[in-house]
Design a protein around this motif. Structure first.
Motif, PDB file in Angstrom:
ATOM      1  N   ILE A 252       0.849  -1.190   0.000  1.00 54.14           N
ATOM      2  CA  ILE A 252       0.000   0.000   0.000  1.00 54.14           C
ATOM      3  C   ILE A 252       0.884   1.240   0.000  1.00 54.14           C
ATOM      4  O   ILE A 252       2.106   1.142   0.182  1.00 54.14           O
ATOM      5  CB  ILE A 252      -0.958   0.033   1.213  1.00 54.14           C
ATOM      6  CG1 ILE A 252      -0.150   0.066   2.520  1.00 54.14           C
ATOM      7  CG2 ILE A 252      -1.906  -1.143   1.187  1.00 54.14           C
ATOM      8  CD1 ILE A 252      -1.010   0.276   3.748  1.00 54.14           C
ATOM      9  N   ASN A 253       0.268   2.372  -0.171  1.00 53.52           N
ATOM     10  CA  ASN A 253       0.996   3.635  -0.159  1.00 53.52           C
ATOM     11  C   ASN A 253       1.809   3.770   1.129  1.00 53.52           C
ATOM     12  O   ASN A 253       1.313   3.472   2.219  1.00 53.52           O
ATOM     13  CB  ASN A 253       0.005   4.790  -0.283  1.00 53.52           C
ATOM     14  CG  ASN A 253       0.687   6.147  -0.282  1.00 53.52           C
ATOM     15  OD1 ASN A 253       0.924   6.726   0.774  1.00 53.52           O
ATOM     16  ND2 ASN A 253       1.005   6.650  -1.468  1.00 53.52           N
TER      17      ASN A 253
ATOM     18  N   GLY B 274       0.702   3.391   5.052  1.00 55.10           N
ATOM     19  CA  GLY B 274       1.299   2.297   5.817  1.00 55.10           C
ATOM     20  C   GLY B 274       1.939   2.780   7.105  1.00 55.10           C
ATOM     21  O   GLY B 274       1.743   2.178   8.173  1.00 55.10           O
TER      22      GLY B 274
ATOM     23  N   LYS C 275       6.010   2.289  -1.738  1.00 54.90           N
ATOM     24  CA  LYS C 275       5.003   1.356  -1.223  1.00 54.90           C
ATOM     25  C   LYS C 275       5.536   0.641   0.016  1.00 54.90           C
ATOM     26  O   LYS C 275       6.741   0.476   0.197  1.00 54.90           O
ATOM     27  CB  LYS C 275       4.650   0.320  -2.290  1.00 54.90           C
ATOM     28  CG  LYS C 275       4.085   0.896  -3.585  1.00 54.90           C
ATOM     29  CD  LYS C 275       2.676   1.403  -3.396  1.00 54.90           C
ATOM     30  CE  LYS C 275       2.072   1.849  -4.722  1.00 54.90           C
ATOM     31  NZ  LYS C 275       0.688   2.344  -4.564  1.00 54.90           N
TER      32      LYS C 275
ATOM     33  N   LEU D 171       1.919  -4.989   2.791  1.00 53.65           N
ATOM     34  CA  LEU D 171       0.888  -5.172   3.814  1.00 53.65           C
ATOM     35  C   LEU D 171       1.372  -6.093   4.929  1.00 53.65           C
ATOM     36  O   LEU D 171       1.034  -5.905   6.096  1.00 53.65           O
ATOM     37  CB  LEU D 171      -0.376  -5.747   3.169  1.00 53.65           C
ATOM     38  CG  LEU D 171      -1.252  -4.752   2.394  1.00 53.65           C
ATOM     39  CD1 LEU D 171      -2.326  -5.496   1.603  1.00 53.65           C
ATOM     40  CD2 LEU D 171      -1.891  -3.757   3.345  1.00 53.65           C
TER      41      LEU D 171
END
Length: 270
Positions: free
Chosen positions: A57-58, A62, A116, A119
């Motif tokens: 994710i960005n 995060g 990024k 996750l």
């Protein structure tokens, strides 16, 4: 009847402290395992991110999701306690939350670029931070007042004064080092550069040096095994990562490395 109730409460408190101490011991062992493992497996975020860590994710999102939970947990445990505005407990809260307010609500939104965060790394970090928030908050605001109270005079102790000074120094190092990293490149520039300002003149991970300095100060100012565990947690994660960053920079900038004799995270030592 009243005597039996008193004994029952006392036993519950003893078991609570015993469980807490055992938990600290287990977490210390986990830190050792993580410390060793991270010399063989790079934590996959930032410079070390690879596709093998799965969906990402960005980076800004995060970092916020990763750091904000510990800020909330500490505040929650303080709110449940009886110490509230008592000194030095309230100062402990402010010092701890100062760091995590900056890391949760300021730092992520200063990040540049479109990096990024996997996750998997984010979720592991959330669990890690929740555990640490529980350890620090439960000790300071629930167990310490019963078993080893910090009186108001603690703010005049050498531990508190020295610890706060070390914490502040680490906090400043951390902020400045992050600033240096964010301004390595001009807008539109995609080249890689070796940081060369501030303590980056001595080590390749000055930001990590700042963070471990902060939590060394925390361990001293709280003078507790819980605080010592936080310092150990930080070192077990950041010291091996500093080694990975060092090796990456060494490959990218061999001539500068030979000339500057940089260390990883501790100036002149490692």
């Amino acid at each position: 009847m009243r005597s039996n109730l008193h004994n029952l409460v006392l036993m519950e408190n003893i078991y609570s402290l015993e469980f807490f101490n055992n938990f600290l011991f287990v977490m210390a062992l986990v830190c050792v395992v993580i410390f060793v493992a991270l010399y063989f497996v790079d934590a996959g975020y930032g410079k070390m991110r690879t596709e093998k860590w799965g969906p990402a994710i960005n980076n800004k999102v995060g970092w916020f999701l990763m750091e904000a939970p510990v800020f909330v947990v500490m505040l929650y445990l303080w709110g449940l306690s009886d110490v509230k505005l008592q000194m030095p407990y309230f100062i402990f809260l402010l010092i701890f939350e100062l760091h995590y307010f900056q890391r949760s609500f300021i730092f992520p939104f200063l990040l540049k670029g479109n990096s990024k965060m996997p996750l998997a790394i984010m979720f592991l970090s959330v669990i890690w931070n929740l555990i640490n928030g529980y350890v620090q908050g439960y000790w300071l605001f629930h167990l310490a007042p019963m078993y080893r109270p910090y009186g108001a005079q603690w703010v005049l102790s050498w531990q508190f004064i020295l610890g706060v000074c070390i914490f502040v120094i680490g906090f400043i190092i951390n902020l400045h080092s992050d600033h240096v990293i964010r301004h390595l490149r001009q807008p539109g520039d995609t080249n890689h550069y070796l940081p060369q300002k501030g303590l980056y003149r001595l080590v390749t991970s000055a930001n990590y040096l700042g963070e471990i300095t902060e939590w060394l100060g925390w361990a001293i100012l709280t003078w507790s095994w819980a605080g010592a565990l936080f310092f150990l947690l930080t070192c077990s994660n950041l010291v091996p990562r500093a080694n990975s960053i060092y090796l990456k920079y060494e490959q990218e900038f061999p001539k500068e490395f030979n000339r500057k004799k940089l260390k990883r995270i501790i100036p002149f030592i490692y």
